[in-house]
Design a protein around this motif. Structure first.
Motif, short mmCIF file in Angstrom:
data_model
loop_
_atom_site.label_atom_id
_atom_site.label_comp_id
_atom_site.label_asym_id
_atom_site.label_seq_id
_atom_site.Cartn_x
_atom_site.Cartn_y
_atom_site.Cartn_z
N TYR A 170 -56.33 -49.13 -26.26
CA TYR A 170 -56.99 -49.15 -27.56
C TYR A 170 -55.96 -48.84 -28.64
CZ TYR A 170 -61.28 -48.93 -24.80
OH TYR A 170 -62.29 -49.19 -23.90
N PRO A 171 -55.26 -49.86 -29.13
CA PRO A 171 -54.21 -49.63 -30.13
C PRO A 171 -54.79 -49.14 -31.44
CG PRO A 171 -54.63 -51.98 -29.89
CD PRO A 171 -55.42 -51.30 -28.81
N ILE A 172 -53.93 -48.51 -32.21
CA ILE A 172 -54.31 -47.98 -33.52
C ILE A 172 -53.50 -48.70 -34.59
CG2 ILE A 172 -54.18 -45.96 -35.03
CD1 ILE A 172 -56.38 -45.65 -33.06
N LYS A 173 -54.16 -49.10 -35.66
CA LYS A 173 -53.44 -49.72 -36.78
C LYS A 173 -53.21 -48.68 -37.87
CE LYS A 173 -54.21 -54.68 -36.66
NZ LYS A 173 -54.62 -55.85 -37.47
N LEU A 174 -51.95 -48.44 -38.15
CA LEU A 174 -51.58 -47.56 -39.25
C LEU A 174 -50.99 -48.41 -40.37
CD1 LEU A 174 -49.81 -44.76 -37.19
CD2 LEU A 174 -52.12 -44.68 -38.13
N SER A 175 -51.23 -48.01 -41.59
CA SER A 175 -50.69 -48.78 -42.72
C SER A 175 -50.04 -47.82 -43.72
CB SER A 175 -51.80 -49.57 -43.41
OG SER A 175 -51.28 -50.35 -44.45
N PRO A 176 -48.72 -47.99 -43.93
CA PRO A 176 -47.84 -48.90 -43.21
C PRO A 176 -47.48 -48.36 -41.83
CG PRO A 176 -46.57 -47.60 -44.77
CD PRO A 176 -48.00 -47.23 -44.99
N GLN A 177 -47.07 -49.25 -40.93
CA GLN A 177 -46.59 -48.84 -39.60
C GLN A 177 -45.09 -48.61 -39.70
OE1 GLN A 177 -48.11 -48.39 -36.24
NE2 GLN A 177 -46.09 -47.44 -36.23
N SER A 226 -44.73 -34.41 -49.25
CA SER A 226 -45.70 -33.66 -48.46
C SER A 226 -46.56 -32.82 -49.40
CB SER A 226 -44.96 -32.76 -47.45
OG SER A 226 -45.85 -32.12 -46.57
N ASN A 227 -47.83 -32.69 -49.07
CA ASN A 227 -48.76 -31.86 -49.85
C ASN A 227 -49.00 -32.38 -51.26
OD1 ASN A 227 -49.10 -29.64 -47.82
ND2 ASN A 227 -46.89 -29.46 -48.16
N ALA A 228 -48.94 -33.69 -51.45
CA ALA A 228 -49.15 -34.26 -52.77
C ALA A 228 -50.62 -34.57 -53.01
CB ALA A 228 -48.34 -35.53 -52.94
N ALA A 229 -51.11 -34.20 -54.19
CA ALA A 229 -52.41 -34.64 -54.68
C ALA A 229 -52.19 -35.90 -55.52
CB ALA A 229 -53.06 -33.54 -55.50
N ILE A 230 -53.28 -36.53 -55.94
CA ILE A 230 -53.18 -37.78 -56.69
C ILE A 230 -52.28 -37.66 -57.93
CG2 ILE A 230 -54.48 -39.47 -58.06
CD1 ILE A 230 -56.78 -39.13 -56.03
N ILE A 273 -57.64 -37.65 -51.56
CA ILE A 273 -56.22 -37.97 -51.35
C ILE A 273 -55.99 -38.95 -50.21
CG2 ILE A 273 -55.77 -35.96 -49.86
CD1 ILE A 273 -53.43 -37.65 -52.48
N VAL A 274 -56.80 -38.89 -49.16
CA VAL A 274 -56.57 -39.79 -48.02
C VAL A 274 -56.82 -41.24 -48.43
CG1 VAL A 274 -57.31 -40.44 -45.70
CG2 VAL A 274 -57.00 -38.02 -46.28
N LYS A 275 -57.97 -41.50 -49.01
CA LYS A 275 -58.28 -42.87 -49.43
C LYS A 275 -57.29 -43.36 -50.47
CE LYS A 275 -62.03 -45.86 -51.05
NZ LYS A 275 -61.20 -46.61 -52.00
N TYR A 276 -56.96 -42.52 -51.45
CA TYR A 276 -56.03 -42.93 -52.51
C TYR A 276 -54.67 -43.30 -51.90
CZ TYR A 276 -53.31 -42.87 -56.83
OH TYR A 276 -52.50 -43.22 -57.88
N SER A 277 -54.17 -42.46 -51.02
CA SER A 277 -52.88 -42.74 -50.38
C SER A 277 -52.94 -44.05 -49.61
CB SER A 277 -52.48 -41.59 -49.45
OG SER A 277 -52.29 -40.39 -50.17
N GLN A 278 -53.97 -44.21 -48.79
CA GLN A 278 -54.07 -45.42 -47.98
C GLN A 278 -54.28 -46.66 -48.84
OE1 GLN A 278 -57.19 -44.14 -45.26
NE2 GLN A 278 -55.70 -43.35 -43.79
N ASP A 279 -55.03 -46.55 -49.92
CA ASP A 279 -55.22 -47.68 -50.82
C ASP A 279 -53.92 -48.10 -51.49
OD1 ASP A 279 -57.91 -47.79 -50.25
OD2 ASP A 279 -58.57 -46.86 -52.12
N HIS A 280 -52.97 -47.16 -51.61
CA HIS A 280 -51.68 -47.44 -52.23
C HIS A 280 -50.57 -47.63 -51.20
CE1 HIS A 280 -53.91 -46.06 -55.76
NE2 HIS A 280 -52.98 -46.63 -56.50
N GLN A 296 -57.76 -42.52 -35.35
CA GLN A 296 -58.81 -43.47 -35.72
C GLN A 296 -59.16 -43.39 -37.20
OE1 GLN A 296 -60.92 -43.53 -31.33
NE2 GLN A 296 -62.22 -44.00 -33.07
N ARG A 297 -58.74 -42.34 -37.87
CA ARG A 297 -58.87 -42.27 -39.33
C ARG A 297 -57.68 -42.94 -40.02
NH1 ARG A 297 -61.60 -38.49 -42.30
NH2 ARG A 297 -60.57 -39.66 -43.94
N GLY A 298 -56.77 -43.52 -39.24
CA GLY A 298 -55.60 -44.18 -39.81
C GLY A 298 -54.54 -43.21 -40.26
N VAL A 299 -54.55 -42.00 -39.68
CA VAL A 299 -53.63 -40.93 -40.04
C VAL A 299 -52.75 -40.62 -38.83
CG1 VAL A 299 -53.49 -38.49 -40.74
CG2 VAL A 299 -55.25 -39.98 -41.73
N LEU A 300 -51.47 -40.36 -39.07
CA LEU A 300 -50.51 -40.11 -37.99
C LEU A 300 -50.30 -38.61 -37.80
CD1 LEU A 300 -48.55 -41.58 -36.00
CD2 LEU A 300 -46.77 -41.17 -37.70
#
Length: 310
Positions: A3-10, A164-168, A203-210, A256-260
């Motif tokens: 069951y591979p995981i897709k991370l963006s970016p990889q 590390s530890n950055a907010a929007i 922060i998670v969605k914002y980071s992943q969206d960018h 599975q949340r797309g987080v490493l």
């Protein structure tokens, strides 16, 4: 079944291999000089890293403030794995509260890391935290340090840069002084686990969206740090169902949340288990239940005051 995981970016090693979850070398590995037997590194940590590399890890996370860069450098020197097949992360320390920056600039921090790691490039270099003042950082702002990292990337000393530890608002400040999207942060490493699903607002969605990879430190906090064990009954249920440890369930949830995840252990069995995450998959309902229990039982291990208004 895999069951591979897709991370963006990889992220990839210089040779083009996908990186594994990270093996951390955080503050638990700091040792007083008199405990190091005349060396500037912990032999115990070197051996732990060599075992992790032999077990399949290719991603090591260190930092200036941990004082473990020499141990990582020794492991790089001793392993038979080619340098281009490894992914090494380190971080600039700008100071925090009353603790001052160890280096006088971002450039000095990068050069110190290269020297202590014994390598001519670092795969990923982060600003450890945006919560420093010019009084602590020898007169430098967050933007000043970011420009130093950009220059180091241009010079080939660093392959990727991040924070590390950055907010929007911190990410927006870095975007504003970057001379193009290729110099935007590639990674935002934050405290992330079931009990803290956003270190700061959205922060998670914002980071992943960018197109910023979110990395998780302290991913096992619900079972290792938090006094509240509300998630334990459900983890035990999932552990029995999937024949995995509770730690493996939590690491799989994070993937599975797309987080490493960045994890660590001195236990060899746990080190091996940390990579054995790809032959099972949590259902959407199970992920939702983990998140529901987590939101009902919030816990933050680090930077309590810093994130009060973020």
């Amino acid at each position: 079944m895999s069951y591979p995981i897709k991370l963006s970016p990889q992220l990839k090693t210089k040779s083009g291999k996908d990186i594994t979850i990270g093996i951390g070398t955080g503050t638990q590995w700091k040792r007083p000089i008199d405990k190091l037997e005349g060396k500037n590194y912990s032999e115990e940590l070197v051996n732990q890293l060599l075992f992790a590399l032999d077990s399949g890890f290719n991603h090591i996370d260190t930092a200036e403030v941990y004082e473990t860069q020499p141990a990582v450098g020794e492991a790089i020197k001793r392993t038979k794995i080619p340098r281009e097949d490894l992914f090494i992360t380190s971080k600039y320390n700008g100071g925090f509260l009353t603790f001052k920056a160890q280096s006088k600039s971002g450039k000095e921090s990068v050069d110190k890391a290269l020297r202590e790691l014994g390598t001519d490039y670092i795969d990923l270099f982060l600003i450890h935290s945006p919560f420093f003042t010019t009084e602590l950082s020898h007169g430098h702002t967050l933007e000043d340090i970011w420009k130093d990292l950009i220059e180091a990337k241009k010079e080939g000393k660093i392959r990727e840069i991040g924070i590390s530890n950055a907010a929007i608002p911190h990410l927006e400040r870095l975007f504003a002084v970057s001379p193009g999207k290729e110099f935007y942060p590639k990674v935002n490493q934050i405290e992330f686990h079931a009990f803290l699903q956003n270190q700061s607002k959205d922060i998670v969605k914002y980071s992943q969206d960018h197109n910023i990879l979110v990395e998780a430190f302290s991913p096992l906090s619900p079972i290792t740090r938090a006094e509240n064990k509300a998630l334990n009954p459900f983890l035990k249920e999932l552990s029995t169902e999937y024949k995995k440890t509770e730690a493996q369930i939590l690491l799989r949830y994070i993937l599975q949340r797309g987080v490493l995840p960045i994890t660590t252990s001195a236990n060899k069995d746990r080190i091996k288990q940390s990579l054995d995450l790809y032959d099972f998959e949590l259902s959407d309902k199970e992920v939702e239940e983990i998140e529901k229990i987590g939101k009902e039982n919030p816990f933050r291990a680090f930077f309590h005051e810093a994130f009060k208004n973020l």
